[in-house]
Design an enzyme around this catalytic site. Structure first.
Site, PDB file in Angstrom:
ATOM      1  CG  HIS A 277      -2.061   0.932   1.177  1.00  0.00           C
ATOM      2  ND1 HIS A 277      -2.270   1.823   0.156  1.00  0.00           N
ATOM      3  CD2 HIS A 277      -3.073   1.167   2.072  1.00  0.00           C
ATOM      4  CE1 HIS A 277      -3.337   2.555   0.410  1.00  0.00           C
ATOM      5  NE2 HIS A 277      -3.840   2.185   1.568  1.00  0.00           N
ATOM      6  CG  HIS A 316      -4.768   1.221  -9.526  1.00  0.00           C
ATOM      7  ND1 HIS A 316      -6.092   1.097  -9.150  1.00  0.00           N
ATOM      8  CD2 HIS A 316      -4.151   1.906  -8.528  1.00  0.00           C
ATOM      9  CE1 HIS A 316      -6.259   1.692  -7.968  1.00  0.00           C
ATOM     10  NE2 HIS A 316      -5.105   2.175  -7.568  1.00  0.00           N
ATOM     11  CG  ASP A 372       2.453   3.667  -5.616  1.00  0.00           C
ATOM     12  OD1 ASP A 372       2.416   4.515  -4.725  1.00  0.00           O
ATOM     13  OD2 ASP A 372       1.631   2.742  -5.725  1.00  0.00           O
TER      14      ASP A 372
END
Length: 479
Positions: A277, A316, A372
């Protein structure tokens, strides 16, 4: 498309019975399947969904993600427009209260939060008692949880489950949490580098104040560079909310117990601490460093396709198009590198993205850069160590967590989360006296021994000196 009833017709082939299941907002009620039983004594049919891949557990008006189109909105406003035109505290207000504030509301909102930036001296002393090398995220989570003990009047376990039906009580905790989080985070950073903690300065903006508390030494007029403050603010707007991700789901689940918001925020932050996460951008940096230079991108891509290596920062669960947050982050990289100088890892990242998006292997699998992929590069360029990345994620995400906290409470007492399981264990069996049980423990170095564990050099020396009878732990595993 032909007109028809907004239902599913389901036939249970075990019994031949047919059921009509209503559809509301493209969603069916899982309890509607409970009526499907093979015999009258059965519990009924459950819906199995590990990881909640296709399960909705609440209705929310805070954030909308259109994964197919690659769109993200907060309360109906596009993330691109908010990043360009808004401030973090204004976005936090929008998320929590549902609308953008007017000028008077904005001024009062900022004042209220600014007045709650100082933390109790007892909390300062608690933080100073952490080891010199304590992970800043561990310090942050512990300190948020401890902060709740300073406000017993804010604890439903002490004052009654009804206290947060009062908007005044809710708002007071919002001011405290948003005000004090940057102060705690900055103290955790200063603790790690062995420097005294700085106190907040209330004539600076939210992000300016955070950077001030990180970096000010002995200056009496220190002020962070305005472009750095604005870059950080844009990143915090992007990180503020993202629907029902793991940590936000944790926040809602904890809220359903009516626990105090400090414990709930600490629990959500603990979920975010996980490498899958909040730590995902650190994995991207490690990958880019392992590639080393642009010329190595092509063989790396080949290794990924051969399943010899993993491509981090792509793909994702929700987005099946280019993550809109990644686009903004990519542009922010240019701003940061113009200010602080080029970063060779950015050139590798650009080449990796170019080759991946030109390859049908990745495009057909809808593997596009996510948030990210670029965020770690920016935080790295800003001089933050990787162990601060999840901390920098937690501060803005707290605004989203608090928005979900408020929304969960506004409908009255929330329904406590209680997922079901599919039991696959043994059925009822008799207890066996210890003297008559089968010996299954094995030797210390037996890999089937359920009590095997790593041991330190200290324990290994003692094990040899005292004898095997004291430590039933494999001798062959050391750290």
């Amino acid at each position: 498309m032909a007109e028809g009833k907004n239902t599913f017709t389901v036939t249970d082939n075990r019994t031949g019975k047919t059921y009509e299941i209503p559809i509301t907002r493209e969603t069916v009620n899982a309890l509607d399947f409970r009526q499907m039983k093979e015999t009258a004594d059965d519990f009924g049919t459950m819906v199995y969904d590990p990881g909640y891949v296709n399960t909705a557990c609440c209705e929310s008006s805070i954030c909308k993600i259109d994964g197919e189109k690659g769109e993200l909105t907060f309360r109906g406003y596009s993330i691109e427009e908010l990043v360009e035109k808004s401030t973090f505290l204004e976005v936090a207000y929008l998320l929590i209260f549902g609308e953008l504030p007017d000028k008077d509301q904005q001024e009062l909102w900022e004042t209220k939060i600014t007045r709650h930036t100082f933390i109790h001296e007892n909390l300062v002393q608690l933080m100073k008692n952490f080891r010199y090398d304590a992970h800043p995220m561990g310090m942050l989570i512990s300190s948020i949880s401890a902060m709740g003990t300073f406000y017993p009047e804010a604890n439903p376990a002490l004052k009654g489950s009804h206290i947060y039906q009062d908007i005044n009580n809710r708002n007071k905790q919002i001011f405290r949490i948003l005000g004090k989080l940057p102060t705690i985070a900055a103290a955790a950073y200063r603790h790690r580098i062995g420097r005294p903690y700085n106190t907040p300065v209330n004539d600076l903006s939210y992000t300016e104040n955070f950077l001030y508390m990180l970096d000010r030494l002995s200056e009496t007029d220190y002020r962070p560079h305005p472009k750095l403050s604005r870059v950080l603010e844009k990143m915090w707007i992007i990180h503020a909310e993202h629907e029902l991700n793991c940590s936000t789901a944790t926040m809602r689940q904890l809220t359903s117990t009516l626990v105090d918001p400090y414990s709930a925020i600490a629990g959500a932050a603990a979920a975010l601490y996980g490498p899958l996460h909040g730590g995902a951008n650190e994995a991207v940096l490690k990958m880019l460093r392992s590639i080393g230079k642009k010329e190595n991108v092509a063989p790396f891509i080949a290794d990924v396709k051969a399943k010899k290596k993993r491509l981090m920062g792509f793909g994702h669960r929700v987005y099946k198009a280019y993550d809109p947050r990644a686009k903004i982050m990519k542009d922010l990289c240019d701003e940061v590198f113009q200010l602080l100088g080029p970063n060779p890892l950015f050139e590798i990242a650009l080449e990796l993205e170019r080759q991946a998006l030109a390859d049908d292997y990745f495009v057909s699998r809808k593997l596009f850069p996510n948030l990210d992929f670029y965020s770690g590069l920016i935080y790295n360029a800003l001089g933050f160590p990787t162990d601060m990345f999840p901390v920098l994620f937690t501060i803005p995400r707290a605004a989203g967590w608090l928005a979900h906290w408020v929304e969960s409470l506004q409908g009255g007492e929330p329904k406590i989360f209680r997922p079901r399981q599919v039991y696959i264990g043994k059925e009822l069996r008799p207890y066996i006296d210890p003297d008559h049980r089968e010996i299954r423990s094995g030797k210390d170095d037996d890999q089937e021994n359920p009590l095997r564990a790593t041991i330190s050099g200290f324990a290994a020396r003692r094990q040899i000196s005292i004898g095997e009878g004291m430590y039933h732990i494999p001798k062959t595993i050391h750290n």
